[in-house]
Design a protein around this motif. Sequence first.
Motif, PDB file in Angstrom:
ATOM      1  N   GLU A  82      29.753  46.473  64.252  1.00  0.00           N
ATOM      2  CA  GLU A  82      28.884  47.429  63.565  1.00  0.00           C
ATOM      3  C   GLU A  82      29.218  47.552  62.088  1.00  0.00           C
ATOM      4  N   ASP A  83      30.518  47.443  61.738  1.00  0.00           N
ATOM      5  CA  ASP A  83      30.889  47.574  60.326  1.00  0.00           C
ATOM      6  C   ASP A  83      30.177  46.532  59.473  1.00  0.00           C
ATOM      7  N   GLU A  84      30.091  45.320  59.979  1.00  0.00           N
ATOM      8  CA  GLU A  84      29.420  44.253  59.220  1.00  0.00           C
ATOM      9  C   GLU A  84      27.924  44.540  59.088  1.00  0.00           C
ATOM     10  N   LEU A  85      27.330  45.044  60.176  1.00  0.00           N
ATOM     11  CA  LEU A  85      25.904  45.396  60.138  1.00  0.00           C
ATOM     12  C   LEU A  85      25.663  46.490  59.109  1.00  0.00           C
ATOM     13  N   VAL A  86      26.448  47.545  59.151  1.00  0.00           N
ATOM     14  CA  VAL A  86      26.275  48.664  58.230  1.00  0.00           C
ATOM     15  C   VAL A  86      26.489  48.207  56.787  1.00  0.00           C
ATOM     16  N   SER A  87      27.510  47.387  56.570  1.00  0.00           N
ATOM     17  CA  SER A  87      27.794  46.893  55.227  1.00  0.00           C
ATOM     18  C   SER A  87      26.597  46.138  54.661  1.00  0.00           C
ATOM     19  N   HIS A  88      25.984  45.323  55.486  1.00  0.00           N
ATOM     20  CA  HIS A  88      24.827  44.543  55.035  1.00  0.00           C
ATOM     21  C   HIS A  88      23.656  45.468  54.694  1.00  0.00           C
ATOM     22  N   LEU A  89      23.409  46.458  55.549  1.00  0.00           N
ATOM     23  CA  LEU A  89      22.275  47.364  55.331  1.00  0.00           C
ATOM     24  C   LEU A  89      22.496  48.264  54.113  1.00  0.00           C
ATOM     25  N   VAL A  90      23.750  48.672  53.870  1.00  0.00           N
ATOM     26  CA  VAL A  90      24.056  49.479  52.694  1.00  0.00           C
ATOM     27  C   VAL A  90      23.780  48.669  51.424  1.00  0.00           C
ATOM     28  N   GLU A  91      24.179  47.417  51.439  1.00  0.00           N
ATOM     29  CA  GLU A  91      23.923  46.563  50.272  1.00  0.00           C
ATOM     30  C   GLU A  91      22.418  46.423  50.026  1.00  0.00           C
ATOM     31  N   ARG A  92      21.652  46.217  51.111  1.00  0.00           N
ATOM     32  CA  ARG A  92      20.191  46.079  50.984  1.00  0.00           C
ATOM     33  C   ARG A  92      19.561  47.385  50.479  1.00  0.00           C
ATOM     34  N   PHE A  93      20.104  48.515  50.941  1.00  0.00           N
ATOM     35  CA  PHE A  93      19.556  49.806  50.513  1.00  0.00           C
ATOM     36  C   PHE A  93      19.753  50.003  49.007  1.00  0.00           C
ATOM     37  N   HIS A  94      20.945  49.741  48.515  1.00  0.00           N
ATOM     38  CA  HIS A  94      21.211  49.961  47.102  1.00  0.00           C
ATOM     39  C   HIS A  94      20.405  49.000  46.226  1.00  0.00           C
ATOM     40  N   GLU A  95      20.158  47.810  46.715  1.00  0.00           N
ATOM     41  CA  GLU A  95      19.282  46.895  45.979  1.00  0.00           C
ATOM     42  C   GLU A  95      17.870  47.477  45.895  1.00  0.00           C
ATOM     43  N   ALA A  96      17.407  48.047  47.023  1.00  0.00           N
ATOM     44  CA  ALA A  96      16.057  48.613  47.059  1.00  0.00           C
ATOM     45  C   ALA A  96      15.951  49.866  46.200  1.00  0.00           C
ATOM     46  N   ALA A  97      17.018  50.679  46.159  1.00  0.00           N
ATOM     47  CA  ALA A  97      16.961  51.978  45.478  1.00  0.00           C
ATOM     48  C   ALA A  97      17.082  51.869  43.969  1.00  0.00           C
ATOM     49  N   ALA A  98      17.535  50.727  43.480  1.00  0.00           N
ATOM     50  CA  ALA A  98      17.723  50.581  42.038  1.00  0.00           C
ATOM     51  C   ALA A  98      16.389  50.800  41.313  1.00  0.00           C
ATOM     52  N   GLY A  99      16.398  51.687  40.333  1.00  0.00           N
ATOM     53  CA  GLY A  99      15.200  51.922  39.543  1.00  0.00           C
ATOM     54  C   GLY A  99      14.285  52.998  40.086  1.00  0.00           C
ATOM     55  N   TYR A 100      14.664  53.653  41.192  1.00  0.00           N
ATOM     56  CA  TYR A 100      13.818  54.713  41.760  1.00  0.00           C
ATOM     57  C   TYR A 100      14.499  56.072  41.619  1.00  0.00           C
ATOM     58  N   ASP A 101      13.679  57.098  41.437  1.00  0.00           N
ATOM     59  CA  ASP A 101      14.197  58.457  41.318  1.00  0.00           C
ATOM     60  C   ASP A 101      14.482  59.074  42.682  1.00  0.00           C
TER      61      ASP A 101
END
Length: 707
Positions: A82-101
């Motif tokens: 699960e740690d690897e899964l969560v790590s991957h999803l956290v990285e994807r989230f921060h990529e998506a959130a960049a530039g949004y309020d």
Amino acid sequence: MTRSVYVTGIGRGDGRQVVELGVMELLTRRVDRVGVFRPLVHDGPDRLHELLRSRYRLTQSTESAFGMSYTEAAALQAGRGEDELVSHLVERFHEAAAGYDAMLVLGTDYADTQLPAELTLNARLANEFGASVLPVVSGKGQSADSVASEVSNAHHAFTSLGCDVVAMIANRVRGTEREETARRLAGQLPEPVYVLPEEPALSAPTVAQVRDKLGAEMLLGEPAALARDVRDFVFGGAHLPVFLPALTEGCMVITPGDRADLVVGALASHAAGSPAIAGVVLTLGERPGAETMALAARLAPGTPVLGVSGGSFPTAAELLALEGRLTAATPRKAEVALGLFERHVDTGQLTDRLAVARGERVTPMMFEHQLVDRARAHRRHIVLPEGAEERVLRAAEVLLRRNICDLTLLGEHSAVRKRAAELGIDLALLDEDELPSDAQASARIVDPQTSPLRDRFAETYAKLRSHKGVTVELAHDIVADVSYFGTLMVHEGLADGMVSGAAHSTAATVRPAFEVIRTSPDASIVSSVFFMCLADRVLVYGDCAVNPDPDAQQLADIAVQSATTAARFGVEPRIAMLSYSTGTSGSGADVDKVREATELLRERRPDLLVEGPIQYDAAVEPSVAATKLPESQVAGRATVLIFPDLNTGNNTYKAVQRSAGAVAVGPVLQGLRKPVNDLSRGAMVSDIINTVAITAIQAQRSGDRAG
């Protein structure tokens, strides 16, 4: 830092799409840049994401909105933990959130996900994303006690996992249990709890869903009718006298195709409006003869008649488990969902708890949201003279669902009801003498030809126009016109404002207002403004619709009225008196008129910031202003732009609307004693909704609410 809210559940069937849509509405009211992220997604199109993209004009790429598929996630968790899964999803989230309020995160759906401990995974992801959590609990089919226990248990589960819970929502609670559930939960948790009832219009499939589920052929009907809700299924097998009483509002009739009597009977009942059906499905691959089908088309034009090859029983089996869905193809359901959310959630409280700071920019969508919020805050009663017009009826449905205002629709009772039935619109109409409730917006039909008010209005109009030789007998004919009747409703305090023009000329709308409502004491003329919603700001244009060639005195009056209107709707007035020259660079009669109007305006209202004569580019573009009028407090920052004549103003607003992609809201009439507003005959449903909201806000000045 991006503010994020994670909407999640504890199992299937909670209908949380209503909450996700509602939260997105709240976020887009506050900030311009809102992103969406779904950590795990099923294969195929994501219908809710498509709806959010369409409705909220999201520019975010589809790829950035998703983390990975459930299949990929299950494999990754099984192979690497699960740690690897969560790590991957956290990285994807921060990529998506960049530039949004702000970010709206859509939790997992518990539907064939092959993931263990799904609630725990959602909680952990929310924590890792730094998102507040808004859990949704299903109350479907449960008692008040059971729902209260489920909510408390879910709250404990998420808080014990370290989540920042902003509120709890119980959704799909039986209507009879809603108040008791809310009572049991009141004050039981540190956070607010909102209880939403089951809404049949959301769970009802559309005719389009029925067609797609059955793979049916559309034999008759208009494509627009595929959006009708199917609220019930009625299976035809009995004789016509037994069959007709079984029909219910919004039902889909399923009958063997050789029963021409039932097909004609169902459509004739629909045509009479008692009741309005959603459509007909013909089974067994049978079809009535050509003459019967031609009669059916004439009886209920537009009503869908579908054909399938299977029998009635297997057809029924396929349909009974079918439920409605919120998708980009069902915008009416989105309005139903938002109306439900806004009625039962304290949106101001929840917005405060989400702690999303309001952005400095005002986008078109944010401006439209503000209009709706302000209109709904102190609900008013608006009369719509074009009661049988399709766009007006569709707008009326949204206005009522969103609790924006009470309505009176003018027209012949049977014509309005029949047209609404053909469109599949449910307005829950009141009788003419019924008063609207304080809880929920409502509508009624009034026929000027037969209304008891006609005689009263004739006497009133004759008195107002006696100096023009109008007698009571002549007035009796005049006030039967819907525009005059609606205007007199406003004049007599039976409605707070009027909106017309979707099917009538500007003259037909404005002339009765000039004759009956008349100008307010502080205005010499009636004028208009458009709210021009650009990508990053809202400008006010005046006068682009009423006065062909105002003199200097009138131009100054238009500027004062426009500044007042701008301030009333949250636009800080900085006035540019427009001309073809800036400052002292030009001369001539046209420039002199603007120069004189500017001086008159400064004398009358020294508190207002004003510049003129000034060219458009110097008024709105800081770099040009720095060259032409570097010391001006208005140049480059103007928000209220006053055009020297109708030719210039009307052409400019249309050019900006079409070339710059601006949303033009208006024209908004100003200077009348009571609000009456005109629509373009090309107005879309959204234009009508915005204009009605503006009219309701204008009517709030008096403080009195019409009966």
